[in-house]
Write an enzyme that holds these catalytic residues in place. Sequence first.
Site, mmCIF file in Angstrom:
data_model
loop_
_atom_site.group_PDB
_atom_site.id
_atom_site.type_symbol
_atom_site.label_atom_id
_atom_site.label_comp_id
_atom_site.label_asym_id
_atom_site.label_seq_id
_atom_site.Cartn_x
_atom_site.Cartn_y
_atom_site.Cartn_z
ATOM 1 N N CYS A 1 52.936 -15.294 32.058
ATOM 2 C CA CYS A 1 54.068 -15.039 32.947
ATOM 3 C C CYS A 1 54.677 -16.326 33.475
ATOM 4 O O CYS A 1 53.946 -17.249 33.832
ATOM 5 C CB CYS A 1 53.556 -14.203 34.106
HETATM 6 N N1 LIG Z 1 54.391 -7.725 35.559
HETATM 7 C C1 LIG Z 1 55.279 -8.706 35.590
HETATM 8 O O1 LIG Z 1 55.208 -9.612 36.425
HETATM 9 C C2 LIG Z 1 56.399 -8.739 34.628
HETATM 10 C C3 LIG Z 1 56.356 -7.998 33.497
HETATM 11 N N2 LIG Z 1 57.359 -8.070 32.574
HETATM 12 C C4 LIG Z 1 57.262 -7.232 31.383
HETATM 13 O O2 LIG Z 1 58.283 -7.584 30.467
HETATM 14 C C5 LIG Z 1 58.821 -6.428 29.828
HETATM 15 C C6 LIG Z 1 60.322 -6.399 29.984
HETATM 16 O O3 LIG Z 1 60.598 -6.111 31.351
HETATM 17 P P1 LIG Z 1 62.059 -5.732 31.831
HETATM 18 O O4 LIG Z 1 62.931 -6.904 31.602
HETATM 19 O O5 LIG Z 1 61.995 -5.183 33.200
HETATM 20 O O6 LIG Z 1 62.398 -4.538 30.867
HETATM 21 P P2 LIG Z 1 63.768 -4.065 30.315
HETATM 22 O O7 LIG Z 1 64.377 -5.170 29.559
HETATM 23 O O8 LIG Z 1 63.509 -2.762 29.629
HETATM 24 O O9 LIG Z 1 64.570 -3.826 31.655
HETATM 25 C C7 LIG Z 1 64.504 -2.620 32.291
HETATM 26 C C8 LIG Z 1 65.770 -2.350 33.061
HETATM 27 O O10 LIG Z 1 65.667 -2.957 34.325
HETATM 28 C C9 LIG Z 1 66.712 -3.913 34.470
HETATM 29 N N3 LIG Z 1 66.097 -5.032 35.133
HETATM 30 C C10 LIG Z 1 65.068 -5.774 34.712
HETATM 31 N N4 LIG Z 1 64.752 -6.715 35.623
HETATM 32 C C11 LIG Z 1 65.602 -6.527 36.630
HETATM 33 C C12 LIG Z 1 65.795 -7.158 37.868
HETATM 34 N N5 LIG Z 1 65.021 -8.207 38.223
HETATM 35 N N6 LIG Z 1 66.749 -6.692 38.678
HETATM 36 C C13 LIG Z 1 67.542 -5.667 38.320
HETATM 37 N N7 LIG Z 1 67.419 -5.027 37.158
HETATM 38 C C14 LIG Z 1 66.466 -5.449 36.327
HETATM 39 C C15 LIG Z 1 67.187 -4.230 33.079
HETATM 40 O O11 LIG Z 1 68.532 -4.607 33.025
HETATM 41 P P3 LIG Z 1 68.950 -6.122 32.652
HETATM 42 O O12 LIG Z 1 68.053 -6.578 31.528
HETATM 43 O O13 LIG Z 1 70.382 -5.994 32.242
HETATM 44 O O14 LIG Z 1 68.774 -6.886 33.908
HETATM 45 C C16 LIG Z 1 67.008 -2.910 32.387
HETATM 46 O O15 LIG Z 1 68.072 -2.053 32.626
HETATM 47 C C17 LIG Z 1 58.093 -5.231 30.428
HETATM 48 O O16 LIG Z 1 57.040 -4.870 29.581
HETATM 49 C C18 LIG Z 1 57.539 -5.767 31.737
HETATM 50 O O17 LIG Z 1 56.354 -5.135 32.112
HETATM 51 C C19 LIG Z 1 58.444 -8.870 32.771
HETATM 52 C C20 LIG Z 1 58.521 -9.674 33.862
HETATM 53 C C21 LIG Z 1 57.535 -9.624 34.930
HETATM 54 N N1 LIG Z 2 56.042 -12.153 34.288
HETATM 55 C C1 LIG Z 2 55.631 -11.636 33.133
HETATM 56 N N2 LIG Z 2 54.539 -10.856 33.149
HETATM 57 C C2 LIG Z 2 54.179 -10.332 32.005
HETATM 58 C C3 LIG Z 2 54.840 -10.579 30.803
HETATM 59 N N3 LIG Z 2 54.236 -9.897 29.835
HETATM 60 C C4 LIG Z 2 53.226 -9.241 30.418
HETATM 61 N N4 LIG Z 2 53.178 -9.503 31.721
HETATM 62 C C5 LIG Z 2 52.228 -9.026 32.710
HETATM 63 O O1 LIG Z 2 50.988 -9.740 32.546
HETATM 64 C C6 LIG Z 2 49.914 -8.809 32.544
HETATM 65 C C7 LIG Z 2 48.689 -9.372 31.859
HETATM 66 O O2 LIG Z 2 48.208 -10.467 32.612
HETATM 67 P P1 LIG Z 2 46.918 -11.329 32.200
HETATM 68 O O3 LIG Z 2 46.783 -12.315 33.315
HETATM 69 O O4 LIG Z 2 45.750 -10.401 32.115
HETATM 70 O O5 LIG Z 2 47.194 -11.984 30.891
HETATM 71 C C8 LIG Z 2 50.532 -7.604 31.870
HETATM 72 O O6 LIG Z 2 49.809 -6.425 32.055
HETATM 73 C C9 LIG Z 2 51.919 -7.574 32.500
HETATM 74 O O7 LIG Z 2 51.932 -6.950 33.748
HETATM 75 C C10 LIG Z 2 55.969 -11.429 30.826
HETATM 76 O O8 LIG Z 2 56.594 -11.736 29.807
HETATM 77 N N5 LIG Z 2 56.313 -11.945 32.023
#
Ligand SMILES: NC(=O)C1=CN([C@@H]2O[C@H](COP(=O)(O)OP(=O)(O)OC[C@H]3O[C@@H](n4cnc5c(N)ncnc54)[C@H](OP(=O)(O)O)[C@@H]3O)[C@@H](O)[C@H]2O)C=CC1
Ligand SMILES: Nc1nc2c(ncn2[C@@H]2O[C@H](COP(=O)(O)O)[C@@H](O)[C@H]2O)c(=O)[nH]1
Length: 328
Positions: free
Chosen positions: A177
């Site tokens: 991340c």
């Molecule tokens: N656990 C974590 O810390 C994180 C996990 N991830 C992982 O990465 C993958 C992609 O995530 P994600 O980009 O959300 O998925 P998507 O690209 O499917 O986005 C989902 C929807 O939410 C909108 N969106 C996403 N982020 C935001 C935001 N910060 N504010 C407003 N709207 C938002 C997107 O629109 P638009 O793209 O146009 O903004 C889209 O419509 C997932 O599997 C997620 O779990 C990603 C980052 C952090």
């Molecule tokens: N900010 C982001 N978080 C992400 C992304 N892809 C996955 N994840 C989150 O990380 C955990 C796994 O964490 P780990 O410390 O065990 O390796 C996963 O379950 C998601 O919630 C990303 O691209 N950006």
Amino acid sequence: MHPAEVFDYEDIQLVPNKCVIESRSEADTSVQFGPHRFKIPVVPANMETVINEPLAIWLAKRDYFYVMHRFQPEERRGFIERMHEKSLFASISVGVKADEHAFIDELAAANLVPEYITIDIAHGHSEAVIRMIQQIKEKLPASFVIAGNVGTPEAVRELENAGADATKVGIGPGKACITKLKTGFGTGGWQLAAVRLCAKAARKPIIADGGIRYNGDIAKSIRFGATMVMIGSMLAGHEQSPGSLLTIDGRTFKQYWGSASEKQKGAYRNVEGKQMLVPYRGDIANTLNAMEEDLQSSISYAGGRNLMDIRTVDYVIVKSSIMNGDSY
Ligand SMILES: NC(=O)C1=CN([C@@H]2O[C@H](COP(=O)(O)OP(=O)(O)OC[C@H]3O[C@@H](n4cnc5c(N)ncnc54)[C@H](OP(=O)(O)O)[C@@H]3O)[C@@H](O)[C@H]2O)C=CC1
Ligand SMILES: Nc1nc2c(ncn2[C@@H]2O[C@H](COP(=O)(O)O)[C@@H](O)[C@H]2O)c(=O)[nH]1
């Protein structure tokens, strides 16, 4: 928030109680989560380099929880059918865009009901997630809905009130991340404290997601209120892991990439994840067995017999948070 309440996994030690069992093998690590009971409170992350269909089958057959990722959307319907043909539970992920709402309608029309549905987006405290929870609960009321990811008690309450059966806590603590570096937001560096705050507000189970670096962190998550722990990097380096195997200077690795990485997205747009290598660790069965044995030991140190006996032990804060070894 009081500074003493801000800590991460490496800052905490749990305090032992008198042992009440004769052997660690007596300690029961199993956990009820939704409609099933699982061997350990651990679920591999729903990421493309951590889980695939063969591993999902392997895990489900052995009473481990799994969540299939959502990055091959056209495969999901067939995946549910194939799991059910094998009399195994189906656990899938969905996003929140319009085609995902259409997919839920399609499942309902076909009477295909996954036992678990995880709504998987980066910023889960949103109306988009609330709408998706409501749609699933209306169309597939028997599915157990996990919603996330969130990092605050308010978010947990709101998603639970919308109908979520469990919430997933963790914004930015993951190994792949870069959210905390690119946006300045998240629970990176204080993930365990965030789990504690969220669990105190929760009326339903919490999944602690991200930041697990050692098996002992699983016990710490349970102590601070998690019912299940999602793990990516520590479970990505196995024979069964989907990433490619690479050898560099005689050492073997597996690929691991973030779900919001350029590699996953195919473009540098809203990138919040990176690609990396994790050491190759052989058969995942050995790693999961070690997690079970170490948890049995944790239960014995807690002076208990069952997983939830860990919940009540004392703890001490032993040092300040660092960035969990992560770098950009
Ligand atoms: N656990 C974590 O810390 C994180 C996990 N991830 C992982 O990465 C993958 C992609 O995530 P994600 O980009 O959300 O998925 P998507 O690209 O499917 O986005 C989902 C929807 O939410 C909108 N969106 C996403 N982020 C935001 C935001 N910060 N504010 C407003 N709207 C938002 C997107 O629109 P638009 O793209 O146009 O903004 C889209 O419509 C997932 O599997 C997620 O779990 C990603 C980052 C952090
Ligand atoms: N900010 C982001 N978080 C992400 C992304 N892809 C996955 N994840 C989150 O990380 C955990 C796994 O964490 P780990 O410390 O065990 O390796 C996963 O379950 C998601 O919630 C990303 O691209 N950006």
